[in-house]
Motif scaffolding. Structure first.
Motif, PDB file in Angstrom:
ATOM      1  N   ASN A 230     -31.206   7.227 -97.400  1.00 31.13           N
ATOM      2  CA  ASN A 230     -30.608   8.264 -98.397  1.00 31.13           C
ATOM      3  C   ASN A 230     -30.334   9.598 -97.918  1.00 31.13           C
ATOM      4  N   ILE A 231     -28.938  10.001 -98.071  1.00 32.07           N
ATOM      5  CA  ILE A 231     -28.605  11.400 -97.395  1.00 32.07           C
ATOM      6  C   ILE A 231     -29.147  12.478 -98.271  1.00 32.07           C
ATOM      7  N   ALA A 232     -29.686  12.200 -99.510  1.00 32.89           N
ATOM      8  CA  ALA A 232     -30.139  13.293-100.161  1.00 32.89           C
ATOM      9  C   ALA A 232     -31.575  13.650 -99.886  1.00 32.89           C
ATOM     10  N   LEU A 233     -32.246  12.868 -99.118  1.00 32.29           N
ATOM     11  CA  LEU A 233     -33.497  13.240 -98.960  1.00 32.29           C
ATOM     12  C   LEU A 233     -33.635  14.583 -98.047  1.00 32.29           C
ATOM     13  N   GLY A 234     -34.610  15.302 -98.569  1.00 31.59           N
ATOM     14  CA  GLY A 234     -34.716  16.846 -97.904  1.00 31.59           C
ATOM     15  C   GLY A 234     -33.721  17.751 -98.477  1.00 31.59           C
ATOM     16  N   GLN A 235     -32.717  17.358 -99.203  1.00 34.03           N
ATOM     17  CA  GLN A 235     -31.441  18.383 -99.611  1.00 34.03           C
ATOM     18  C   GLN A 235     -31.902  18.994-101.081  1.00 34.03           C
ATOM     19  N   VAL A 236     -32.267  17.951-101.773  1.00 32.51           N
ATOM     20  CA  VAL A 236     -32.512  18.417-103.252  1.00 32.51           C
ATOM     21  C   VAL A 236     -33.739  18.155-103.805  1.00 32.51           C
TER      22      VAL A 236
END
Length: 364
Positions: A230-236
């Motif tokens: 998941n590319i969202a991990l650590g971003q939001v």
């Protein structure tokens, strides 16, 4: 209004003094709550389909109030489908919607509810209002399917079953859910290999504005269980929109857009009961025309998919887990048909059929 509210609390408190059969349950937050032994006027804050699946065909005969906009507004096509099979739903008292700040204790009390079943996110947002409700005679129990963990799905299911006296049905559902997820995880572990990069977006805002993505909750948790990166991990946080430039730079190999039948969302990704998948594809096409999207791996390789947002945080979301896992590991799931799994669940536990747009791949 204050006088009416005070009078309502006084009346409810007086009613509490009358003897009544009760039992103690423990909700997903570890709270011990005394509830009626056989509740007949339930307030259902969320998880409307799960409540019906667990309690059975006559579940809404025992409901006094709901948070209407969380169903009518967020899942309007679903609302329309269920009000046709169970017209009484339209007659239930509306207590307002927590997220919009319109929840009304007065409406809850006026409904005569003898217990409230709400979601964890609603409990957090209501704050001291929960204590006010309990002091006025409405015990509150908390369920949580939003976390998208097997443990909380199972605990929530058994809790609702215990509150409503539907323990056998609840246990069967819990066991089926656990087994379905375990099978997916076992197949992924056996398949091994590299994890494909995945981007998930809630398609409620239309193509001109990026919708929420998810990290370790809801669709983000499903992606993780399905073996995706998941590319969202650590971003939001739990959910929020990603920077469009970040999405393009990450160049995801697979994209999942989550659609539904929202009210007054004419450009949203339309999915749900009665929707032709071709209409869903028409709503997705403008997303593919966003700046930089034509060059994304997912778009070039035909790996843009849509899943029904009403299917997340439910007892049948394992069908979407199967779908995502099959996209990411096609050989390992060659003999699995997620739509068949979805059809079976609806046939066995719900009064409507899974006919419409629930999971689909954007044609090349």
């Amino acid at each position: 209004m204050r006088k009416l509210f005070t009078a309502a609390i006084a009346a409810a408190t007086l009613a509490l003094s009358a003897p009544a059969d009760a039992k103690t349950v423990t909700d997903v937050l570890g709270r011990t709550v005394d509830v009626p032994d056989n509740p007949q006027k339930v307030l259902v804050g969320f998880y409307f389909e799960d409540f019906l699946a667990i309690v059975g065909p006559d579940a809404y005969d025992r409901v006094a109030a709901i948070s209407k906009d969380a169903w009518y507004g967020w899942r309007n096509l679903q609302w329309q489908a269920y009000t046709k099979t169970t017209p009484r739903i339209e007659e239930l008292a509306d207590v307002g919607e927590v997220d919009a700040g319109t929840f009304s204790v007065e409406a809850a009390l006026a409904s005569g509810a003898d217990v409230a079943i709400i979601a964890d996110w609603q409990y957090s947002a209501l704050g001291d209002t929960v204590q006010t409700m309990e002091a006025a005679g409405i015990p509150v129990v908390v369920a949580d399917y939003n976390a998208q963990t097997v443990a909380k799905h199972v605990a929530s299911t058994l809790l609702i079953g215990e509150v409503m006296g539907a323990q056998d049905r609840a246990q069967k559902l819990a066991d089926e859910y656990s087994a379905a997820v375990a099978e997916v995880e076992a197949r992924i572990e056996k398949a091994g290999g590299d994890r494909k990069s995945v981007y998930v977006e809630l398609g409620n805002r239309g193509p001109d504005e990026y919708g929420n993505t998810y990290t370790d909750h809801m669709w983000g948790a499903v992606v993780g269980m399905a073996g995706g990166d998941n590319i969202a991990l650590g971003q939001v946080g739990k959910w929020a929109p990603l920077n469009p430039e970040y999405v393009v730079a990450e160049d995801p190999e697979v994209i999942f857009l989550a659609g539904s039948g929202w009210v007054n969302r004419e450009n949203a990704v339309l999915m749900g009961p009665g929707v032709d998948p071709k209409v869903t594809h028409e709503r997705i096409q403008p997303y593919l025309e966003r700046a930089g999207w034509a060059d994304l791996k997912a778009v070039k390789e035909g790996q843009v998919h849509a899943v029904y947002h009403g299917g997340a945080r439910t007892l049948y979301d394992y069908a979407y887990l199967q779908y995502m896992a099959k996209v990411l590991y096609p050989e390992a799931f060659a003999d699995v048909d997620p739509q068949v799994a979805l059809d079976r669940f609806f046939q066995e536990y719900l009064p409507i059929e899974a006919k419409g747009s629930y999971m689909t791949r954007m044609p090349n």
